[in-house]
Write an enzyme that holds these catalytic residues in place. Structure first.
Site, short mmCIF file in Angstrom:
data_model
loop_
_atom_site.label_atom_id
_atom_site.label_comp_id
_atom_site.label_asym_id
_atom_site.label_seq_id
_atom_site.Cartn_x
_atom_site.Cartn_y
_atom_site.Cartn_z
N SER A 1 -5.49 -33.19 22.96
CA SER A 1 -5.81 -32.91 21.99
C SER A 1 -4.37 -32.80 21.26
O SER A 1 -3.71 -33.48 21.37
CB SER A 1 -6.83 -31.80 21.73
OG SER A 1 -7.17 -31.91 20.18
N ASP B 1 -14.97 -40.47 20.37
CA ASP B 1 -14.33 -39.30 19.87
C ASP B 1 -14.55 -39.16 18.21
O ASP B 1 -14.03 -40.09 17.41
CB ASP B 1 -12.89 -39.19 20.08
CG ASP B 1 -12.40 -37.60 20.01
OD1 ASP B 1 -12.64 -37.08 18.86
OD2 ASP B 1 -11.42 -37.39 20.82
N HIS C 1 -14.66 -35.90 22.05
CA HIS C 1 -13.59 -35.23 22.27
C HIS C 1 -13.44 -34.36 23.27
O HIS C 1 -12.22 -34.08 24.10
CB HIS C 1 -13.04 -34.23 21.08
CG HIS C 1 -11.42 -33.97 20.77
ND1 HIS C 1 -10.52 -34.74 20.77
CD2 HIS C 1 -11.17 -32.64 20.77
CE1 HIS C 1 -9.17 -34.11 20.69
NE2 HIS C 1 -9.58 -32.93 20.92
#
Length: 901
Positions: A739, A816, A849
Site C-alpha cells: 500500500s 482493489d 486491497h
C-alpha cells in the site's frame, strides 16, 4: 523523543547512529534463553546460518595432486588439459546439482540449515519460524475484547460476554466482582439462553448482538454480507429477554437488508438505515416511520459513502442519538457530482445477482463513487430529527465552509440539546468547532485553528473529543470538552470550558504526545485517563491527570519498555488492561478505585505462546535510532538466530511510512519479517522515517506537499549506514512494502537509482497521487490545482532510475477498490515506453486491497519469499541479459539432467 532512562540504557555512537544500547532482555521482544547458554564460548555462541556450505567467495575446486615428472613437456600439457576439462566438468556438475536441488526444495528447506547453538532470545534446539505458521496466525497472541456496558441504573463493572460457557447461557451480562468466586451479583444475568432463535418458523443464527441500554432487549444481526472495509448489510431482529423470543426489526419487511441499526438511549426505539434512507422503529408498535425518503444511489442518510467510511470515520455509521433520546443527528451525503470508478470482478459476483442468460462470461462491474484528488467531493451536511415532533430540520452554521470545501469529521452530543461539530476545509489544514443548540435551533463558531499557519501540517480526522458536563458541586461550573491540541510542536490534551471558550486548560505538555486521547474520564473524581508516548515514541503507557492539569502520573510500569492499551468500564471503576509487548502479551481486569491499579483477574496469559517462544529460534530485535538532518528516527533491526558478526548478511528493509503511521514499536510480533530473519537467515531492518507519527509535529509535517521525498531519503541514508556495518553484505539489499509501503518502495528505488538497493518488492502501490482518493491525498498533498509541482515530484516517473536496480517486483489485486489497479497499469505503460524490462509483475483476480480472494493471500507471501531468495541468490543477475548459447559447454550442461536422474 525523551531521553532514554539512565537506569536501563545509554547512548553511544556507531557509524553516525545514535544507538539505544539497552541490555538484551529489554532490547528484544523475546526473552527465552536456553539453559546453559551462558557457558558457551564466544567462538561457539555465534553460528553461521549456512555454516558448512561453500561460501560465495570460496568456490568448490578439486585439489590438484602433483604429477610425476614425465620428462615430456607435451605429455604434461596434455595431462594438464585433461585435468582442467575434468575439473571444469565436475565444477559444472556440482553447480547443476546444487541449483537443481535448490529449485526443488521449498524456500525454507533451502535456507534453514542452522547449526545448533544457543544465543540470547532463542532456544539452542529451536526450530525456525515457518511461513505457514505466520499465515495461519499461529504466532498471534490470544486476546479478548471486553464489551463493557452500563447497568440500567448506572451500575459499574458490568460486561457482556457471548458464547456458550458451562451452561451459563449464550449471551450474558456479568458483574466483574462476581467472577473471582462463586457468588453471583444481582447485576449478573443471562440475556440469551441459546445461540439460535426461532422467528415465525425460521431459524436465525445471529452473528452480532447489541443489548439495549436497559438490558431488556437485544438487537440481533444475521446473514451479514460485507460491503466495504467497515460496512456491511444484514437482517436485524429484536429479541425479548423476558420471553426469549424475537421479531423482525421491520415486521412489514423482514427480509429487507439493513445497513445500520442503533438503539436509542431510552431503549424504546431503534434508528436504522435501509436503501440509504433513515427509519425509526418504536418498540411500542410494529410501525416503522421513515425519517428520510429520497435516499438512493447518490444520496446517503445516516451512513457514510465510500470515501467517508474509508478516510474519515473508519466505520459504517454517521448517525448519533442525543443522550436523552429526543433527537437523532445524522449526515446527509450527496454524491451526485462525484465521478464513478469501475471495479471489475472476473470470478465472483459481489452483488449476489446472477447475470442474465448469455452474459455469464462477462465480468461484474461495480461502479464506485470515488473522488480522486482534485475531483468533486461528496457534499455533506448535518441534519437533525426531532423524535417528538417527527420532523427533520437543519441549523445554519455561521462562518461555515462552502459545500465543496467542507469535511465533517466529528459529532459530539452534550446535554440539554447541545452538540459540538468539528469540521475542516477540503485540504484539512483549518479546523472549525461549532456549537449547535437543537432546542433553540441556533449555532455559533466557538473555535478556529489554522494548522497551516501553526506548523504547516494538517488535521487528522479523529473522533476522541469528550464532553464534560457541568457539576458545580464538583468544581465544574460550566459544560466543557476535552480535545487534542497542538502545543509547542506536540499533540496534547486540552480542556475547553465553557463550551464556547477557545483557550484550553492544558492537561499535558512536554516533548511527547498523547495517543487517541482521552481514553476515559472519571467525572466523579475529575480524573482523565490517557495513553501516551511519554517514555518513548515506541512505547505506550497508561497515565492519569486531574481536570485542572495537576497530579499527572503513570499507572503502568514505566521502569521498563512496555506497550499497553486499555478499555474502561462505563463508570471507570474497572478496566481491561492489555499488555502488548515486548514480552509475552497478557490481559487483566484491574480496579482503578485506588491510587494504584489493583489486579482483579488475569484473563489471558498466552502460556501457549510462551511455550512456542521457548521452542523456536526467533530473531533478535535490536532497537536503535538514527539521526538524519537533525531528526531522530526509530529503527529496529531483526537479526537471524545464531547471528554471526563475522558473516556478511543480506538485508531486507520493510516499511510502511505513511503520514502519522508507526511500524517500529515495542509490541510483540512474529510476522513475515520474523519469518525472513528466522527461516531465511536474512537481516530485516525497519526505520520509521520522517512523516511517521508520535515523534512530534516537526518530524511529521515536513513531508506535506511532497510525499515520498524525505521518506525515501531516510530509507536510503539508513541503508547506507547499515551497508557500512561489517556483518552486512551491501551488494545484497532489498526493500519491500504494501500500500503506502508499496509506493515508498518504488519511490525509494527511484530516488536511489540502484546505488544502495539492488532489489525491491511493491504490493498494491500508489504510483501517482492523482489516482488516489481526495480526502486522504489532499490532506497531505493539497489539491492538484494548489500543488501541481508536488504531484509531479511525488509520482513514480523516472523509469531510467528504476532500470538501474537489478530487478523489482510489483503485485496488485485486480479488484482493489482502494488503491486502484490503474496505479500499476499506468506504471507498466511508463516502463514499456522507456523499454524497461528488469521487473516482474503479478495480478490477483478479484482481490481487493488485502489480496485474499481464493488462495491469493498465501500466494502473495510465498511469491515474496521465493522472489527474495532468488534475488539474494543472485538469480536475477544471471537472467538480466539472456542470450542464446549453443556452445559445447551449454550442450554438456543440458545433458547433465539425464546423468543426474
Amino acid at each position: 523523543m525523551s531521553s532514554p532512562r539512565p537506569s536501563t540504557s545509554s547512548t553511544s555512537s556507531d557509524s553516525g547512529l545514535s544507538v539505544d544500547t539497552t541490555a538484551y532482555p529489554e532490547e528484544s521482544k523475546y526473552t527465552s534463553t536456553a539453559p546453559g547458554a551462558g557457558g558457551l564460548s564466544d567462538e561457539n555462541r555465534y553460528r553461521d546460518v549456512e555454516e558448512g556450505e561453500a561460501g560465495a567467495d570460496e568456490p568448490f575446486l578439486p585439489s590438484a595432486k602433483k604429477q610425476a615428472a614425465s620428462g615430456s613437456r607435451t605429455s604434461r600439457l596434455i595431462w594438464g588439459l585433461v585435468i582442467l576439462c575434468v575439473a571444469g566438468w565436475l565444477w559444472g556438475l556440482v553447480l547443476f546439482v546444487t541449483q537443481n536441488r535448490s529449485a526443488q526444495q521449498s524456500v525454507s528447506e533451502a535456507l534453514q540449515s542452522h547449526e545448533s547453538g544457543a544465543i540470547s532470545g532463542s532456544s539452542s534446539s529451536g526450530k525456525p519460524v515457518t511461513l505457514e505458521q505466520v499465515l495461519t496466525g499461529q504466532w498471534l497472541p490470544r486476546s479478548h475484547a471486553v464489551s463493557w456496558i452500563a447497568g440500567p441504573n448506572g451500575e459499574d463493572g458490568l460486561l457482556v460476554e457471548q458464547g456458550e460457557d458451562q451452561g451459563k447461557g449464550y449471551l450474558r451480562v456479568d458483574d466483574i466482582r462476581s467472577r473471582k468466586g462463586d457468588a453471583t451479583s444481582q447485576e449478573s444475568r443471562v440475556l440469551m439462553e441459546k445461540a439460535i432463535v426461532q422467528v415465525d418458523g425460521r431459524t436465525i443464527f445471529p452473528v452480532s448482538t447489541w443489548p439495549s441500554p436497559n438490558l431488556n432487549k437485544v438487537l440481533l444481526l444475521s446473514e451479514r454480507e460485507k460491503n466495504w472495509r467497515h460496512s456491511f448489510t444484514g437482517k436485524y431482529w429484536i429479541f425479548d429477554v423476558a420471553t426469549q423470543t424475537a421479531q423482525p426489526l421491520d415486521p412489514s419487511n423482514p427480509d429487507g437488508r439493513v445497513q445500520l441499526a442503533i438503539w436509542s438511549p431510552t431503549s424504546d426505539m431503534v434508528a436504522f438505515v435501509r436503501d440509504n434512507n433513515l427509519y425509526l422503529r418504536r418498540l411500542s408498535s410494529k410501525e416503522v416511520v421513515p425519517i428520510t425518503k429520497d435516499g438512493g444511489a447518490d444520496l446517503f442518510y445516516g451512513i457514510p459513502d465510500w470515501v467517508y467510511e474509508e478516510e474519515v470515520f473508519s466505520g459504517n455509521s454517521v448517525t448519533w442519538w442525543s443522550g436523552d433520546g429526543k433527537y437523532v443527528a445524522f449526515l446527509r451525503t450527496n454524491e451526485t457530482a462525484v465521478p464513478e470508478f469501475p471495479v471489475q470482478y472476473y470470478l465472483s459476483r459481489p452483488s449476489g445477482k446472477r447475470p442474465p442468460p448469455g452474459l455469464e462470461d462477462y465480468p461484474e462491474v461495480r461502479e464506485i463513487k470515488y473522488p480522486k484528488a482534485g475531483a468533486p467531493n461528496p457534499v455533506v451536511s448535518l441534519q437533525f430529527y426531532d423524535v417528538e415532533k417527527q420532523e427533520v430540520f437543519s441549523i445554519e452554521a455561521p462562518d461555515d465552509f462552502e459545500d465543496d470545501d467542507r469535511i465533517v469529521i466529528e459529532i459530539v452530543w452534550g446535554t440539554e440539546g447541545k452538540i459540538l461539530v468539528r469540521a475542516t476545509n477540503r485540504e484539512s489544514d483549518v479546523l472549525k468547532v461549532f456549537l449547535f443548540d437543537t432546542k433553540a435551533r441556533t449555532s455559533k463558531l466557538v473555535r478556529t485553528e489554522n494548522v497551516a499557519d501553526i506548523d504547516g501540517g494538517w488535521v487528522e480526522p479523529t473522533q476522541y473529543t469528550w464532553f464534560i458536563p457541568a457539576d458545580p458541586s464538583n468544581g465544574r461550573p460550566h459544560d466543557g470538552y476535552l480535545d487534542t491540541v497542538i502545543h509547542e510542536g506536540y499533540e496534547h490534551l486540552g480542556y475547553f470550558t465553557p463550551l464556547d471558550n477557545s483557550e484550553p486548560i492544558l492537561l499535558t505538555q512536554g516533548e511527547w504526545e498523547v495517543v487517541d486521547a482521552p481514553t476515559a474520564v472519571d467525572l466523579r473524581k475529575g480524573i482523565v485517563y490517557f495513553i501516551s508516548t511519554k517514555e518513548s515514541p515506541t512505547e505506550r503507557h497508561l497515565y492519569q491527570v486531574n481536570l485542572d492539569g495537576s497530579n499527572l502520573k503513570p499507572l503502568t510500569d514505566t521502569s521498563k519498555p512496555g506497550y499497553y492499551d486499555v478499555s474502561f468500564s462505563h463508570g471507570t471503576g474497572y478496566a481491561l488492561l492489555s499488555y502488548r509487548g515486548p514480552s509475552i502479551p497478557w490481559q487483566a481486569i484491574v480496579n482503578t478505585e485506588t491510587d494504584e491499579l489493583k489486579y482483579e483477574e488475569t484473563i489471558e496469559d498466552n502460556a501457549g505462546l510462551a511455550r512456542m517462544v521457548d521452542s523456536y529460534a526467533l530473531p533478535t530485535e535490536i532497537y536503535q535510532n538514527v539521526t538524519i538532518d537533525g531528526f531522530t528516527l526509530q529503527v529496529v533491526e531483526r537479526r537471524p538466530p545464531h547471528f554471526n558478526p563475522a558473516k556478511k548478511y543480506p538485508v531486507l528493509f520493510y516499511l510502511y511510512n505513511g503520514p502519522r503511521s508507526q511500524t517500529v514499536d515495542r509490541k510483540f510480533s512474529i510476522d513475515f519479517q520474523s519469518y525472513v530473519a528466522s527461516s531465511l537467515g536474512y537481516i530485516v531492518v525497519t526505520v520509521d522515517g520522517r512523516g511517521t507519527g508520535f515523534s512530534g509535529r516537526k518530524t511529521r509535517c515536513i513531508v506535506r506537499g511532497n510525499l515520498g521525498y524525505y521518506e525515501a531519503y531516510d530509507q536510503i541514508t539508513t541503508a547506507n549506514l547499515w551497508g557500512e556495518k561489517p556483518y552486512v553484505d551491501e551488494t545484497r539489499m532489498s526493500i519491500w512494502g504494501w500500500s503506502y509501503g508499496g509506493f515508498m518502495t518504488l519511490k525509494t528505488l527511484e530516488q536511489d537509482a540502484g546505488q544502495t538497493f539492488q532489489y525491491g518488492m511493491a504490493v498494491a502501490p500508489v504510483t501517482d497521487w492523482r489516482h488516489y482518493d481526495s480526502i486522504y491525498t489532499e490532506r497531505y498533498m493539497h489539491t492538484p490545482a494548489h500543488n501541481p509541482n508536488g504531484y509531479d515530484n511525488t509520482s513514480i516517473t523516472d523509469m531510467t532510475a528504476l532500470q538501474q536496480t537489478v530487478r523489482f517486483l510489483v503485485i496488485h489485486g485486480a479488484s482493489d477498490d482502494n488503491v486502484h489497479i490503474q496505479n500499476t497499469l499506468v506504471l507498466v505503460d511508463k516502463l514499456d515506453l522507456a523499454g524497461v524490462q528488469n521487473y516482474d509483475l503479478h495480478f490477483y483476480p478479484d482481490s481487493d486491497h488485502s489480496i485474499n480472494f481464493h488462495n491469493a493471500h498465501r500466494m502473495v507471501y510465498e511469491r515474496l519469499s521465493s522472489w527474495l531468495v532468488n534475488a539474494f541468490n543472485d538469480e536475477w543477475h544471471r537472467i538480466a541479459d539472456p542470450v542464446p548459447d549453443d556452445s559445447m559447454w551449454e550442450k554438456v550442461k543440458r545433458s547433465l539432467p539425464m546423468l543426474v536422474n
